[in-house]
Design an enzyme around this catalytic site. Structure first.
Site, PDB file in Angstrom:
ATOM      1  N   ASP A  12      62.497  12.510  37.594  1.00 41.81           N
ATOM      2  CA  ASP A  12      63.586  11.018  37.899  1.00 41.81           C
ATOM      3  C   ASP A  12      64.469  11.090  36.796  1.00 41.81           C
ATOM      4  O   ASP A  12      64.246  11.807  35.648  1.00 41.81           O
ATOM      5  CB  ASP A  12      62.383  10.148  37.841  1.00 41.81           C
ATOM      6  CG  ASP A  12      63.005   8.999  38.294  1.00 41.81           C
ATOM      7  OD1 ASP A  12      63.738   8.697  39.248  1.00 41.81           O
ATOM      8  OD2 ASP A  12      62.749   7.837  37.745  1.00 41.81           O
ATOM      9  N   ASP A  14      66.165   7.684  35.804  1.00 43.44           N
ATOM     10  CA  ASP A  14      66.215   6.346  34.897  1.00 43.44           C
ATOM     11  C   ASP A  14      64.846   6.120  34.274  1.00 43.44           C
ATOM     12  O   ASP A  14      63.787   6.154  34.796  1.00 43.44           O
ATOM     13  CB  ASP A  14      66.388   5.069  35.801  1.00 43.44           C
ATOM     14  CG  ASP A  14      67.801   5.200  36.330  1.00 43.44           C
ATOM     15  OD1 ASP A  14      68.635   5.391  35.375  1.00 43.44           O
ATOM     16  OD2 ASP A  14      68.238   4.689  37.154  1.00 43.44           O
TER      17      ASP A  14
END
Length: 209
Positions: A12, A14
Site C-alpha cells: 500500500d 499511504d
C-alpha cells in the site's frame, strides 16, 4: 540461484510507504481551527475523527489530494530501503493504492521521485469512493483474483480482506486507526519496516520445510 522462487508482494502507499496521515492534523488545525492529534485518529473515518461537516470534509479531501500536497510527503522510515532490497533479490513488488484515480499521476511522480521500485502500479476502489474512474481502477473483487505471497497494509478493513478473504500473509503496520482490527492467523501486526523486512526471507524458507 538454485531453487529461488521470487515472491510477489502487495504494498500500500499511504502510511505504508508515504508519511501521509500524520500531516493531516496540521492541515485541519490551519483550515478549521480544530486541534486533533494523530493518536486521536482511532478510526478510518477521518470526517468523524476530525469532526468535520460534509462540506468541510470534501474541502479537506480535495485539498490533501492535490498534486503539490501529495508530492510533498516524506517516505516512511525504512520503506524504500526494504523495497529496494527485495527488488534487488528478484522479488516482485506491486504498489496497490486506494487513492482516488485523480491522484494517479501525482502518485506515480512521487514514487519515481523517491526511488520506489515496483513492477505494477494498481489502483483499487478499496472504499467505494464516488468519482473514481473505473477505467483506471479495479474492484476489490478483481483484486481478490490476484495472487500475493505477502501484503503490507495499514487499513484494518483491507488488511482483513487480504488475510481472510484472499489468504495472504499480511503485515499490518500499527497505527491508531487499526488498533481494533480483528485478529486473524494470516495477520501480523508490525511496528516498523524493520519487522517487515525479514518476512520475505521467512516465506522463502517455508518452501524448504
Amino acid at each position: 540461484m538454485i531453487g529461488f522462487q521470487p515472491k510477489t508482494i502487495y504494498v500500500d502507499v499511504d502510511d505504508v510507504v508515504s508519511r501521509t496521515t500524520e500531516t493531516y492534523p496540521d492541515v485541519v488545525a490551519q483550515e478549521f481551527g480544530k486541534t486533533v492529534s494523530l493518536e486521536d485518529l482511532t478510526g478510518f473515518d477521518l470526517k468523524l475523527c476530525f469532526q468535520l461537516t460534509d462540506n468541510e470534509f470534501q474541502y479537506f479531501f480535495d485539498l490533501v489530494h492535490q498534486s503539490d500536497f501529495l508530492l510533498g510527503f516524506d517516505p516512511v522510515e525504512g520503506a524504500v530501503e526494504t523495497l529496494k532490497a527485495w527488488a534487488d533479490r528478484g522479488h516482485i513488488i506491486d504498489i496497490v493504492t486506494g487513492r482516488p484515480t485523480s491522484a494517479q499521476d501525482a502518485t506515480l511522480a512521487w514514487l519515481k521521485k523517491n526511488g520506489v521500485p515496483f513492477r505494477g502500479f494498481i489502483m483499487v476502489d478499496k472504499y467505494n469512493r464516488p468519482g473514481n474512474d473505473m477505467s483506471l481502477a479495479i474492484s476489490k473483487e478483481e483484486l481478490s483474483m490476484m495472487d500475493y505471497d505477502l501484503a503490507v497494509e495499514d487499513s484494518p478493513d483491507m488488511a482483513l480482506f487480504l488475510a481472510r478473504d484472499m489468504g495472504v500473509s499480511t503485515a499490518l503496520i500499527h497505527k491508531p486507526w487499526n488498533r481494533k482490527c480483528t485478529i486473524h492467523d494470516n495477520l501480523i501486526r508490525c511496528i516498523s519496516w524493520n519487522e517487515i523486512y525479514p518476512m520475505v526471507k521467512e516465506l522463502a524458507l517455508e518452501e524448504y520445510e
